[in-house]
Design an enzyme around this catalytic site. Structure first.
Site, PDB file in Angstrom:
ATOM      1  N   VAL A  54      -7.736   7.819 -11.250  1.00  0.00           N
ATOM      2  CA  VAL A  54      -7.603   6.548 -11.982  1.00  0.00           C
ATOM      3  C   VAL A  54      -8.979   6.219 -12.552  1.00  0.00           C
ATOM      4  O   VAL A  54      -9.957   6.120 -11.810  1.00  0.00           O
ATOM      5  CB  VAL A  54      -7.116   5.412 -11.057  1.00  0.00           C
ATOM      6  N   TRP A 112     -10.785   5.399  -2.691  1.00  0.00           N
ATOM      7  CA  TRP A 112     -12.012   6.198  -2.593  1.00  0.00           C
ATOM      8  C   TRP A 112     -11.740   7.687  -2.827  1.00  0.00           C
ATOM      9  O   TRP A 112     -12.639   8.520  -2.683  1.00  0.00           O
ATOM     10  CB  TRP A 112     -12.725   5.954  -1.248  1.00  0.00           C
ATOM     11  N   ASP A 122      -9.643   9.450  -7.462  1.00  0.00           N
ATOM     12  CA  ASP A 122      -8.269   9.002  -7.200  1.00  0.00           C
ATOM     13  C   ASP A 122      -7.400   9.174  -8.448  1.00  0.00           C
ATOM     14  O   ASP A 122      -6.276   8.682  -8.503  1.00  0.00           O
ATOM     15  CB  ASP A 122      -8.261   7.540  -6.734  1.00  0.00           C
ATOM     16  N   HIS A 163       0.831  -1.211   0.000  1.00  0.00           N
ATOM     17  CA  HIS A 163       0.000   0.000   0.000  1.00  0.00           C
ATOM     18  C   HIS A 163       0.871   1.269   0.000  1.00  0.00           C
ATOM     19  O   HIS A 163       0.653   2.188  -0.795  1.00  0.00           O
ATOM     20  CB  HIS A 163      -0.903  -0.052   1.247  1.00  0.00           C
ATOM     21  N   GLU A 164       1.882   1.295   0.864  1.00  0.00           N
ATOM     22  CA  GLU A 164       2.717   2.502   0.960  1.00  0.00           C
ATOM     23  C   GLU A 164       3.566   2.690  -0.295  1.00  0.00           C
ATOM     24  O   GLU A 164       3.768   3.823  -0.742  1.00  0.00           O
ATOM     25  CB  GLU A 164       3.611   2.448   2.205  1.00  0.00           C
ATOM     26  N   ASP A 168      -4.994  -7.219   5.517  1.00  0.00           N
ATOM     27  CA  ASP A 168      -4.023  -7.722   4.543  1.00  0.00           C
ATOM     28  C   ASP A 168      -4.569  -8.863   3.683  1.00  0.00           C
ATOM     29  O   ASP A 168      -4.326  -8.909   2.469  1.00  0.00           O
ATOM     30  CB  ASP A 168      -2.748  -8.208   5.260  1.00  0.00           C
TER      31      ASP A 168
HETATM   32  N1  ARG Z   1      -0.779   3.559   6.609  1.00  0.00           N
HETATM   33  C1  ARG Z   1      -1.563   2.886   5.648  1.00  0.00           C
HETATM   34  C2  ARG Z   1      -2.724   3.744   5.467  1.00  0.00           C
HETATM   35  O1  ARG Z   1      -3.350   4.027   6.460  1.00  0.00           O
HETATM   36  C3  ARG Z   1      -1.869   1.515   6.065  1.00  0.00           C
HETATM   37  C4  ARG Z   1      -2.825   0.761   5.202  1.00  0.00           C
HETATM   38  C5  ARG Z   1      -2.363  -0.635   5.117  1.00  0.00           C
HETATM   39  N2  ARG Z   1      -3.430  -1.572   5.149  1.00  0.00           N
HETATM   40  C6  ARG Z   1      -3.180  -2.850   5.362  1.00  0.00           C
HETATM   41  N3  ARG Z   1      -4.141  -3.719   5.276  1.00  0.00           N
HETATM   42  N4  ARG Z   1      -1.985  -3.252   5.649  1.00  0.00           N
HETATM   43  O2  ARG Z   1      -2.962   4.242   4.408  1.00  0.00           O
HETATM   44 ZN    ZN Z   2      -2.708   5.124   2.499  1.00  0.00          ZN
HETATM   45 CA    CA Z   3     -11.412   6.169  -9.950  1.00  0.00          CA
END
Ligand code: ARG
Ligand code: ZN
Ligand code: CA
Length: 341
Positions: free
Chosen positions: A276, A265, A274, A253-254, A312
């Site tokens: 996209v 969203w 977004d 994600h990061e 996850d």
């Molecule tokens: N810091 C990230 C966010 O809040 C964490 C999201 C990660 N989600 C996960 N299922 N590991 O945007």
């Molecule tokens: Zn994020």
């Molecule tokens: Ca979109």
């Protein structure tokens, strides 16, 4: 056009903290955090809002967005040539995925582990497991890719971006939580300095605190803080880990943010984007493990996208449009082109 895009970007950042009436967390364009607790607070960093007031930074963000739009339009209108992955060549058909002439992108990675106890000094095996997860997720060789519902299966993409661990730094510290102000990225503040971010992606692994799993800096920001930060117990898929964030998807994600992806969203209501085109609009983040279909804004949410906030085990795809958005950074003149090696 320029004006419009800029106002969208500025509105995005300014509204991100004062948010549309509910408590849901909205993180800024270059930084984010997730709280495990039900009530989420805004982790939008003050840095970002300050940065956006800086005309040079505004200009940089605009340039990146323009390059992205140009590349994306071209990418999505092209198909793989004949002989590459099947299809009927040239203009292609509906079954051949889009392609560019960049090829597979390889990103060298440095991991900096900053620990205050033995658990946080995660093993090489744990670090390697994270690199494997990144490669599986970005190359669509993740074993759960088959769970993508048929509505979205045609959009689930191999981004053709991969990662190669080139160095690990370990540093012991008495500090037990680091927050989100980038202190871990500076030796002067007790952290570890960035390794040339033009040639490698930096990942700092340290306890952030406040239930925050990780945060990222978007492209266009300061070189000295470029990269992502992930808490040790959310990093990798084996070792010192905390369910349900124990499959390495926080880094996936990061890195998505680091490669310019926004939350699925759009960090706002139905009319917020977004940037996209193939990700359906939604007016909220999804949490836990949503049942399919989850409908918001009169369309099915792509809850299984890595850029939502689900557990996850419930995120397992990037879309074709997200692939194009990320890859545009590596096209000629792109801000992350020098990373590819
Ligand atoms: N810091 C990230 C966010 O809040 C964490 C999201 C990660 N989600 C996960 N299922 N590991 O945007
Ligand atoms: Zn994020
Ligand atoms: Ca979109």
């Amino acid at each position: 056009m320029k004006k419009l895009l800029l106002s969208v970007l500025v509105a995005f950042a300014v509204v991100s903290c004062s948010n549309d009436s509910n408590e849901e967390s909205l993180d800024a364009i270059n930084n984010d955090g997730l709280q495990l607790a039900a009530a989420r607070k805004c982790h939008a960093n003050e840095n970002y809002e300050k940065m956006l007031l800086n005309p040079a930074f505004q200009q940089k963000v605009l340039e990146i967005e323009e390059q992205t739009q140009r590349f994306t339009n071209e990418f999505l209108s092209k198909k793989k040539p004949a002989g590459v992955g099947g299809g009927n060549g040239g203009g292609g058909d509906d079954t051949t995925p889009p392609a560019d002439n960049i090829g597979v992108i390889n990103i060298p990675v440095y991991v900096h582990v900053i620990y205050s106890n033995a658990n946080e000094n995660i093993s090489d095996a744990q670090i390697n497991s994270q690199i494997s997860v990144l490669n599986a997720d970005f190359r669509k060789s993740n074993s759960d890719a088959a769970q993508v519902p048929s509505e979205f299966a045609g959009l689930a993409s191999d981004t053709e971006i991969q990662f190669n661990l080139v160095g690990v730094t370990r540093k012991s510290s008495t500090r037990t939580s680091w927050g989100t102000n980038d202190a871990m990225k500076s030796a002067a503040n007790g952290g570890v300095d960035v390794v040339d971010p033009a040639t490698a992606m930096n990942i700092w692994v340290c306890n952030i605190g406040g239930g925050i799993l990780g945060y990222a800096q978007f492209p266009g920001g300061s070189a000295s803080t470029d990269g992502i930060v992930v808490g040790p117990q959310y990093f990798g898929a084996t070792g010192y880990l905390s369910a349900p964030f124990d499959e390495g998807r926080t880094a996936t994600h990061e890195v998505g943010h680091y490669l310019n992806l926004r939350h699925i969203w759009g960090d706002g209501r139905c009319n917020r984007d977004d940037f996209v085109s193939d990700t359906p609009t939604s007016d909220r983040a999804n949490y836990g493990c949503p049942s399919y279909p989850t409908t918001n804004c009169r369309s099915t949410d792509m809850t299984m996208n890595y850029m939502d906030y689900v557990d996850d085990s419930c995120m397992y795809m990037f879309s074709t449009g997200q692939k194009a958005r990320m890859r545009s950074l590596f096209a000629s003149g792109g801000v992350r082109a020098s990373l590819n090696n």
